[in-house]
Design a protein around this motif. Structure first.
Motif, short mmCIF file in Angstrom:
data_model
loop_
_atom_site.label_atom_id
_atom_site.label_comp_id
_atom_site.label_asym_id
_atom_site.label_seq_id
_atom_site.Cartn_x
_atom_site.Cartn_y
_atom_site.Cartn_z
N UNK A 162 0.83 -1.20 0.00
CA UNK A 162 0.00 0.00 0.00
C UNK A 162 0.86 1.25 0.00
N UNK A 163 0.24 2.42 0.04
CA UNK A 163 0.96 3.66 -0.19
C UNK A 163 0.93 4.55 1.06
N UNK A 164 1.83 4.30 2.01
CA UNK A 164 1.94 5.23 3.13
C UNK A 164 2.78 6.44 2.73
N UNK A 165 2.34 7.61 3.16
CA UNK A 165 3.02 8.86 2.85
C UNK A 165 3.39 9.52 4.17
N UNK A 166 4.63 9.98 4.29
CA UNK A 166 5.02 10.67 5.52
C UNK A 166 4.84 12.17 5.33
N UNK A 167 4.13 12.79 6.28
CA UNK A 167 3.88 14.22 6.26
C UNK A 167 4.54 14.83 7.49
N UNK A 168 5.45 15.77 7.27
CA UNK A 168 6.10 16.49 8.37
C UNK A 168 5.63 17.93 8.37
#
Length: 420
Positions: A266-272
């Motif tokens: 799946x497509x986890x995206x990291x947001x900072x």
């Protein structure tokens, strides 16, 4: 009878202190890496030609077959994974530097971009060279050969001395290039082995592409749509848009936010920064989960990796830090484990084959390797390193070796360790 009691008493007086001394010795030797069955010994250390690390970019480490590969601004080098000896080295053309590389290798193929880096004096004067990152090339990491090279449309004002992450992607036989241009950005796909053009993707109206990632199933990109960032997917066969969705349905994520793809499917995206955390999406773009950057139960996430539909994260929770596991389909926390004994710098994390491996580094208490069952978090191993490991960008497994990889270190790119 009295004689036997006397002998028994003397035996106990001798045996009990001896047992206590053995216990103390075991604790000391285990912590120092000299206790059989709970230690890690150095198998080899690879050395490079040295030189200062530049801020231009082009950093990465990979295992390709039985070769370890390290990319830096000044070249790409292959090492024998069994011995650490150098096998080959690729150098960019004279007066150029590698400004970026694809984060992943497709088989044995890596996509790189190089160009002339602006001098510090020119950059300070606002005269960055526009030739930066203007050539794209494919390397075969089995032997370091350049297969082809071609032009890339660089940034109008040059990259100066900044990183160029997200300009390239490799996967599914494709090399994906983000062209800049004076007016708009565009995603362009090439045959990764030959360099032959495949397609040029058209972003949705009002959007401009950036930060690409490629896989056999689809090509991902992060779009700038007005003042908001949105992930999108394109068909690898012809570049047609499949879907574009917001990172956050309620508030959106503005374009100043640091965002990166953690995995492809799946497509986890990291947001900072703005609404920090890990939003995850199914291959069709449907939101599946959102894992907060910090939580009361597990603490604040410092680094993370994925495997088998799960996200594993090192956090600052508890007294000494924790390892936590999350389901990317639901966002549920599955388990967590505390590290004990000392406050360590957590510098390496790897998940593979149903196990999660964490490297903890401490100049005061020594370095240690912890291995957990990926399903339930049960600790399977706790081993001390006999020699100092230091920080690592990644942990790589090769046969019976655990290899610490360091893309930024000029002299010490890889160190291999063996269980003892």
């Amino acid at each position: 009878m009295a004689r036997w009691r006397l002998l028994l008493g003397r035996t106990l007086l001798i045996t009990v202190p001896a047992a206590a001394l053995v216990g103390l010795a075991r604790v000391f030797l285990a912590n120092s890496g000299y206790w059989p069955g709970s230690s890690m010994t150095t198998a080899w250390e690879a050395t490079d030609e040295g030189g200062p690390a530049a801020e231009f970019g082009g950093r990465g480490t990979w295992l390709v077959g039985d070769s370890l590969v390290r990319a830096r601004h000044d070249g790409v080098t292959g090492f024998d994974a069994a011995t650490g000896g150098r096998r080959w080295q690729y150098l960019p053309p004279r007066r150029t530097d590698i400004c970026t590389v694809s984060p992943t290798v497709d088989g044995s193929l890596l996509l790189i971009a190089y160009g002339i880096r602006a001098s510090l004096s020119d950059s300070a004067a606002g005269q960055a060279d526009s030739a930066g990152c203007s050539t794209v090339a494919a390397l075969d990491l089995s032997d370091g050969r350049e297969l082809w090279h071609g032009p890339r449309v660089p940034e109008p004002h040059g990259l100066g001395n900044t990183h160029a992450e997200g300009l390239l992607a490799a996967g599914g036989g494709l090399g994906v290039v983000l062209d800049a241009g004076a007016d708009a950005r565009a995603l362009r796909a090439l045959n990764l082995r030959t360099g032959a053009p495949r397609w040029r993707a058209a972003a949705p109206a009002g959007c401009s592409p950036g930060l690409a990632a490629a896989a056999p199933q689809q090509v991902l990109a992060l779009l700038t749509c007005g003042d908001e960032l949105k992930p999108a997917a394109f068909d690898p066969a012809d570049g047609k848009e499949r879907w574009t969705v917001p990172l956050d349905d309620r508030r959106g994520v503005d374009t100043r936010t640091d965002v990166s793809f953690v995995a492809i499917s799946p497509i986890p995206v990291r947001v900072n920064g703005n609404a920090p955390g890990f939003p995850a999406f199914a291959p069709d773009g449907r939101p599946t989960a959102r894992i907060a950057d910090s939580g009361a139960r597990y603490g604040k996430i410092s680094s993370a990796t994925t495997a088998d539909g799960r996200l594993y994260a090192l956090t600052d929770g508890g007294r000494w830090g924790r390892l936590a596991a999350f389901d990317l389909a639901t966002g549920d926390q599955l388990w967590q484990q505390d590290f004990g004994g000392a406050r360590y710098k957590r510098s390496g994390l790897h998940a593979q084959g149903g196990k999660v491996m964490a490297l903890l580094s401490s100049t005061k208490y020594g370095d240690s390797l912890h291995v957990f069952d990926a399903d339930d978090g049960n600790e399977l191993e706790d081993r001390a390193f006999r020699d100092h490991v230091g920080t690592a960008d990644d942990l790589i497994l090769h046969r019976d070796l655990v290899i610490a990889a360091r893309a930024d270190d000029a002299d010490w790119p890889f160190s291999a360790f063996r269980r003892w």
